[in-house]
Design a protein around this motif. Structure first.
Motif, PDB file in Angstrom:
ATOM      1  N   MET A   1       0.808  -1.198   0.000  1.00 41.61           N
ATOM      2  CA  MET A   1       0.000   0.000   0.000  1.00 41.61           C
ATOM      3  C   MET A   1       0.858   1.272   0.000  1.00 41.61           C
ATOM      4  SD  MET A   1      -3.090  -1.010   2.593  1.00 41.61           S
ATOM      5  CE  MET A   1      -4.314   0.110   1.983  1.00 41.61           C
ATOM      6  N   ILE A   2       1.968   1.226   0.716  1.00 45.05           N
ATOM      7  CA  ILE A   2       2.838   2.401   0.782  1.00 45.05           C
ATOM      8  C   ILE A   2       3.439   2.701  -0.587  1.00 45.05           C
ATOM      9  CG2 ILE A   2       5.005   3.298   1.717  1.00 45.05           C
ATOM     10  CD1 ILE A   2       4.293   1.880   4.337  1.00 45.05           C
ATOM     11  N   ALA A   4       2.323   1.912  -3.478  1.00 46.17           N
ATOM     12  CA  ALA A   4       1.274   2.309  -4.413  1.00 46.17           C
ATOM     13  C   ALA A   4       0.728   3.703  -4.121  1.00 46.17           C
ATOM     14  CB  ALA A   4       0.141   1.287  -4.377  1.00 46.17           C
ATOM     15  N   GLY A   5       1.148   4.321  -3.003  1.00 41.41           N
ATOM     16  CA  GLY A   5       0.692   5.666  -2.668  1.00 41.41           C
ATOM     17  C   GLY A   5      -0.676   5.698  -2.027  1.00 41.41           C
ATOM     18  N   SER A   6      -1.027   4.660  -1.314  1.00 41.33           N
ATOM     19  CA  SER A   6      -2.340   4.580  -0.672  1.00 41.33           C
ATOM     20  C   SER A   6      -2.559   5.729   0.298  1.00 41.33           C
ATOM     21  CB  SER A   6      -2.466   3.257   0.085  1.00 41.33           C
ATOM     22  OG  SER A   6      -3.650   3.253   0.846  1.00 41.33           O
ATOM     23  N   PRO A   7      -3.732   6.373   0.242  1.00 41.10           N
ATOM     24  CA  PRO A   7      -4.046   7.435   1.199  1.00 41.10           C
ATOM     25  C   PRO A   7      -4.725   6.899   2.463  1.00 41.10           C
ATOM     26  CG  PRO A   7      -5.744   7.360  -0.459  1.00 41.10           C
ATOM     27  CD  PRO A   7      -4.726   6.289  -0.830  1.00 41.10           C
ATOM     28  N   ALA A   8      -4.525   5.631   2.777  1.00 42.42           N
ATOM     29  CA  ALA A   8      -5.198   5.008   3.914  1.00 42.42           C
ATOM     30  C   ALA A   8      -4.911   5.763   5.211  1.00 42.42           C
ATOM     31  CB  ALA A   8      -4.760   3.548   4.052  1.00 42.42           C
ATOM     32  N   TRP A  10      -4.969   4.743   8.239  1.00 43.23           N
ATOM     33  CA  TRP A  10      -4.168   4.026   9.233  1.00 43.23           C
ATOM     34  C   TRP A  10      -2.682   4.278   9.043  1.00 43.23           C
ATOM     35  CZ3 TRP A  10      -0.479   0.441   8.011  1.00 43.23           C
ATOM     36  CH2 TRP A  10      -0.519  -0.128   6.748  1.00 43.23           C
ATOM     37  N   LEU A  11      -2.253   4.618   7.815  1.00 46.87           N
ATOM     38  CA  LEU A  11      -0.840   4.938   7.601  1.00 46.87           C
ATOM     39  C   LEU A  11      -0.463   6.212   8.357  1.00 46.87           C
ATOM     40  CD1 LEU A  11      -0.488   4.096   3.808  1.00 46.87           C
ATOM     41  CD2 LEU A  11       0.531   2.866   5.725  1.00 46.87           C
ATOM     42  N   ARG A  18       3.605  11.060   3.626  1.00 47.84           N
ATOM     43  CA  ARG A  18       3.993  11.065   2.216  1.00 47.84           C
ATOM     44  C   ARG A  18       3.942  12.490   1.687  1.00 47.84           C
ATOM     45  NH1 ARG A  18       0.785   8.361  -2.854  1.00 47.84           N
ATOM     46  NH2 ARG A  18       1.979   9.463  -4.414  1.00 47.84           N
TER      47      ARG A  18
END
Length: 57
Positions: A1-2, A4-8, A10-11, A18
């Motif tokens: 996920m990191i 791929a640039g996930s805006p989750a 929980w990150l 980011r």
């Protein structure tokens, strides 16, 4: 996920931040290998390039 640039959300809670940047400077004390090519290191600027176009038969 990191990668791929996930805006989750929980990150963010886990302390991951980011920032999109068109370029950044990097200084390396020794050489490195990227995609099988040997580079000497030193002061480098990493920058965004034009988008690649692929030919699809």
């Amino acid at each position: 996920m990191i990668v791929a640039g996930s805006p989750a959300a929980w990150l963010d809670r886990a302390g991951y931040h980011r920032i999109d940047s068109p370029s950044f400077d990097l200084s390396m004390d020794s050489g490195f290998i990227l995609d099988g090519e040997v580079y000497p290191g030193g002061d480098l600027t990493i920058r965004e390039a034009r988008a690649l176009r692929f030919v699809v038969p």
